[in-house]
Design an enzyme around this catalytic site. Structure first.
Site, PDB file in Angstrom:
ATOM      1  N   ILE A 239       0.892  -1.153   0.193  1.00 44.22           N
ATOM      2  CA  ILE A 239      -0.018   0.031   0.061  1.00 44.22           C
ATOM      3  C   ILE A 239       0.717   1.184  -0.098  1.00 44.22           C
ATOM      4  O   ILE A 239       1.929   1.254   0.972  1.00 44.22           O
ATOM      5  CB  ILE A 239      -0.899  -0.102   1.134  1.00 44.22           C
ATOM      6  CG1 ILE A 239      -1.895  -1.059   1.148  1.00 44.22           C
ATOM      7  CG2 ILE A 239      -1.710   1.312   1.182  1.00 44.22           C
ATOM      8  CD1 ILE A 239      -2.968  -1.184   2.497  1.00 44.22           C
ATOM      9  N   HIS A 240       0.462   2.251  -0.926  1.00 42.72           N
ATOM     10  CA  HIS A 240       1.350   3.476  -1.002  1.00 42.72           C
ATOM     11  C   HIS A 240       0.372   4.598  -1.069  1.00 42.72           C
ATOM     12  O   HIS A 240      -0.577   4.773  -1.687  1.00 42.72           O
ATOM     13  CB  HIS A 240       2.285   3.293  -2.493  1.00 42.72           C
ATOM     14  CG  HIS A 240       2.932   2.051  -2.655  1.00 42.72           C
ATOM     15  ND1 HIS A 240       4.135   1.850  -1.792  1.00 42.72           N
ATOM     16  CD2 HIS A 240       2.567   0.752  -3.259  1.00 42.72           C
ATOM     17  CE1 HIS A 240       4.728   0.763  -2.246  1.00 42.72           C
ATOM     18  NE2 HIS A 240       3.938   0.203  -3.156  1.00 42.72           N
ATOM     19  N   PRO A 241       1.151   5.731  -0.366  1.00 36.58           N
ATOM     20  CA  PRO A 241       0.271   6.779  -0.396  1.00 36.58           C
ATOM     21  C   PRO A 241       0.201   7.516  -1.811  1.00 36.58           C
ATOM     22  O   PRO A 241       1.063   7.399  -2.720  1.00 36.58           O
ATOM     23  CB  PRO A 241       0.960   7.990   0.512  1.00 36.58           C
ATOM     24  CG  PRO A 241       2.526   7.148   0.269  1.00 36.58           C
ATOM     25  CD  PRO A 241       2.420   5.892   0.221  1.00 36.58           C
TER      26      PRO A 241
END
Length: 397
Positions: A239-241
């Site tokens: 999961i990445h911003p």
């Protein structure tokens, strides 16, 4: 009772009768999965009720988790410490295909519902015992719960960061145990179809917690304790911003990795010999990840979903509330509207398995406490006077 009984198409287990004496989550939801397949499930609670009815919930006077995990059942209350209640259970056992409980190993014989006794009443009975740690061993009579087993078996250690163990929320051990319960019962029913024999089926949260880590639970000869036991991507898959929101990206396969590099704006890495295998990318993730994360900030999570399309497996991080109206969820008919004696109706999960020929009956809501006691006992030959006497004696509610 007819109003609550299953209606609609038959399922693979239509005609099978299940007595569900379990409480909390793993056992009850396992029996719910059998009900989803068409089995008639009678949930038998003690006078104190299934403990999960009392869990905190923002639905007034009802437990959200109870509603979600006990659909498609008839609700009966029996005090098995009372002789009349045990006699009533015996009548049900004689006519049942399956009985399931999650008492500690020492309890069933004390209550008079041990396997050896019940199989004399019904030799074809599938008898399911779900425990925390198994039928034998030094911890057999310990109380076992999802997060206890997560912590014991290494799940929390793998989930944690910087040396601090972390529980995986969502009762994953319980839910996988539910699936194994339905799998075990279905397999035992198939064996009985061929041989006529019932049998004991044992499940435990310990067994489940290790089974669901089969890809980690391998220790090769000569390896030390420090051997890496999990899939390792160096954080590239994860999961990445983004500019707005977060997105999960999975790019293990070469064609997904190449598409990610092209679409995100780092095409020079797509076939670079330093990064052309999963293991190389994990080894050099500290070189790739900062650049990748900086590029992801150019768009929102919604925009990246659109950009990646079918070329890069991904998903915006959604709250579960979005799933009630998600077009894919609705297309798959995974949301059902069910009736409830107190709430009127509620929306919840539909069916976990799709069958072309035997889709199974329509869903109906979790039972109110003791909602069907009188109707079920009447089916087993009890008169109104006998039912009233049992209620006055505290054997039923």
């Amino acid at each position: 009772m007819a109003a609550a009984a299953a209606k609609g198409p038959i399922g693979p287990l239509t005609g099978i009768k299940v007595l569900d004496l379990t409480s909390y989550l793993a056992g009850p939801y396992g029996c719910t999965l059998l009900a989803d397949l068409g089995a008639e499930v009678i949930k038998i609670e003690a006078p104190a009720g299934d403990m999960i009815r009392n869990f905190p919930s923002t639905i007034p006077n009802e437990s959200r988790v109870f509603l979600g995990t006990n659909r498609n059942k008839l609700g009966v209350v029996l005090d098995l410490k009372k002789k009349e209640a045990r006699e009533a259970l015996d009548r049900m056992v004689a006519d049942a295909d399956v009985i399931a409980h999650n008492f500690r190993p020492s309890v069933p014989d004390r209550l008079g519902i041990g396997y050896e006794r019940l199989k004399t009443i019904n030799p074809r009975l599938i008898y399911v015992s779900l425990t925390g740690f198994g039928q034998t061993g030094p911890m057999a009579d310990n109380a076992g719960f999802d997060q206890v087993l997560q912590t014991m078996t290494g799940i929390c250690t793998f989930q944690g960061r910087d040396g601090e163990p972390q529980v995986v929320l969502g009762s994953i051990v319980d839910y996988y145990t539910s699936a194994l319960l339905a799998f075990g019962v279905s397999s035992a029913l198939y064996h009985r179809e061929r041989t006529g024999e019932g049998q004991f089926v044992g499940l435990s949260l310990l067994r489940t917690a290790l089974a669901m880590q089969a890809g980690r639970f391998v220790w090769a000869e000569g390896e030390g304790r420090e051997a890496a036991r999990d899939l390792r991507s160096g954080g590239l898959t994860g999961i990445h911003p983004t500019k707005d929101g977060h997105i999960y990206i999975s790019a293990h396969s070469p064609h997904f990795w190449e598409a990610l590099c092209e679409l995100i704006g780092m095409p020079d890495l797509a076939r670079h010999p330093r990064y052309d295998t999963m293991r190389k990318r994990a080894e050099h993730a500290h070189e790739i990840l900062p650049r990748m994360r900086e590029l992801l900030l150019a768009h929102t999570a919604d925009e990246w979903e659109e950009i990646f399309g079918q070329r890069v497996p991904c998903s915006k991080a959604h709250p579960i509330e979005d799933m009630f109206d998600h077009p894919q969820v609705l297309d798959q008919k995974l949301v059902a509207t069910m009736q409830h004696p107190a709430l009127g109706s509620y929306r919840g999960f539909g069916k976990p398995v799709e069958f072309g020929t035997t889709p199974g009956p329509d869903q109906f809501g979790a039972p109110g406490f003791g909602q069907h006691t009188d109707q079920v006992l009447a089916r087993y030959g009890y008169s109104e006077e006998e039912i009233a006497r049992m209620r006055a004696d505290g054997a039923i509610i």
